[in-house]
Design a protein around this motif. Structure first.
Motif: not given
Length: 444
Positions: A98, A74, A109, A48
């Motif tokens: 994500c 992902l 995201a 992340e």
């Protein structure tokens, strides 16, 4: 694996796939994977922390992330499958979403932030429509950042000088570049529309056709990369800085926005008789109330605030008006079906996903809470007092104390975003500028 993606890759004899995710600054992160490996393993994993790199490549406080630094899962969005038209070998690009290992969307995201806001509209039976306008400068190559920027050499062999607003010949100076830009955009299904020369020296503007915000955010994200790549191939730079050149106007990403009713397909900003609706006035009211608090999303860098000054073709207020370019919120002339609000505040340096989420969040709060707006401004609004935070630090403080925006856009996202911007500001203030060396070194 999505069979449509596989068939497309096979049909076009793709050899590599650029697996991309936009981070908070709007930079394309990810991996370049051979096609056969991608087909066998279409999912990708990255930490992340990739999302919260600062524009300098640093990170905010480590305490903001899980100390074990787990991977995100992902997954490719099939709707974003496109060619990379400037690649030597047949190459595809895909934007990824994500998720956590348990399937939950990653709140930090940018695509998920926009998706969160769009879900609120969907719950109300509404569908927002966006049309962005992108301003940018063409420049001579500038490998040394200590040297001021200069306009590029055109086909006449001369650099542009003076103001050439809307001049056709000034655009024709760079015809070979724009032919490549349009070809690259066509190959990627980027629905660009009008091209004009803007006010600044070698400053251009390209507008997009209106459409779904997520699709338009993807297109703007890819368009920035496309223009930069095309410029490199013509021995130029293209920049989306908000204020790249001293003495020249800044560059904006104006956003025209309206809202459609799912059931009727009609614009909710207009009544049946064609007059402006209460939704229209409430949408403007929400923008007026929350734009000052949302400024870090529309002016994300220290440089952004150099653009937002008087008499530089940039707004300095939250006023609105009919066909009035001196206000922050302009309502262009249109039919009732095309009634819309143009947010003129964002610089072109924004992350498009976050900026679109923020402007839609402000409008949503206005409609959901029936926030009233001021009377339309019918005079020059540049004469009014400055109505925005005047520095990046002030803007961050204002966002930090706005729980309504945090609730709509996600509290964890806002916390992380603040951390990224605070780190960038700290890095900026470590640098001593040429101005300081010139005027202070031997005179104070």
């Amino acid at each position: 694996m999505n069979n449509e993606i596989f068939e497309w890759l096979r049909e076009h004899r793709i050899t590599e796939v650029e697996c991309i995710l936009p981070d908070m600054t709007g930079v394309a992160r990810g991996k370049i994977i051979p096609k056969d490996k991608f087909v066998s393993e279409p999912e990708m994993r990255l930490p992340e922390a990739v999302l919260i790199q600062t524009v300098t490549g640093d990170y905010p406080d480590d305490s903001m992330l899980d100390l074990t630094d787990p991977d995100m899962v992902l997954q490719p969005d099939p709707n974003t499958l496109r060619f990379v038209p400037w690649a030597v070998d047949p190459t595809a690009q895909l934007i990824f979403d994500c998720f956590r290992a348990n399937g939950q969307a990653v709140e930090t995201a940018p695509r998920n932030v926009l998706r969160r806001v769009l879900a609120l509209y969907e719950e109300k039976g509404w569908e927002p429509v966006i049309a962005p306008e992108m301003e940018f400068y063409l420049l001579s190559p500038n490998p040394d950042p200590d040297i001021p920027l200069a306009p590029p050499i055109g086909r006449t062999g001369r650099a542009e000088f003076g103001r050439r607003s809307y001049a056709i010949d000034a655009v024709n100076e760079f015809d070979p570049l724009f032919e490549d830009i349009y070809d690259y955009c066509h190959a990627q299904n980027l629905e660009v529309d009008t091209l004009i020369h803007e006010i600044g020296t070698a400053q251009m503007e390209i507008n997009f056709l209106h459409g779904n915000p997520m699709d338009l955010a993807d297109q703007v994200f890819l368009f920035k990369r496309t223009v930069r790549e095309a410029a490199f191939r013509h021995n130029m730079y293209a920049t989306f800085m908000a204020k790249p050149m001293e003495g020249e106007p800044g560059s904006a990403m104006h956003m025209h926005q309206s809202v459609i009713d799912h059931k009727t397909g009609k614009n909710i900003f207009s009544n049946e008789d064609g007059t402006p609706s209460e939704h229209f006035f409430h949408y403007i009211g929400g923008l007026q109330k929350y734009l000052p608090s949302a400024m870090p999303f529309f002016a994300p860098y220290v440089n952004s605030y150099r653009r937002l000054t008087r008499y530089t073709a940039a707004p300095t207020n939250i006023e609105w008006g009919y066909d009035n370019r001196t206000v922050g919120l302009r309502v262009p002339h249109s039919s009732p079906a095309g009634r819309r609000v143009e947010n003129r505040v964002p610089g072109v340096d924004v992350n498009p996903y976050i900026a679109m989420a923020a402007t839609l969040a402000c409008g949503y709060l206005g409609m959901a809470n029936q926030i009233g707006c001021s009377e339309p401004m019918q005079t020059n609004a540049y004469e009014l007092p400055y109505q925005f935070p005047s520095t990046a630090e002030e803007a961050l403080d204002k966002l930090r104390t706005c729980p309504e925006l945090a609730e709509v856009m996600g509290s964890r996202f806002v916390e992380m975003y603040l951390g990224v911007k605070e780190k960038e500001n700290a890095e900026y203030f470590r640098v001593i500028s040429p101005w300081e060396r010139k005027f202070l070194l031997l005179h104070v």
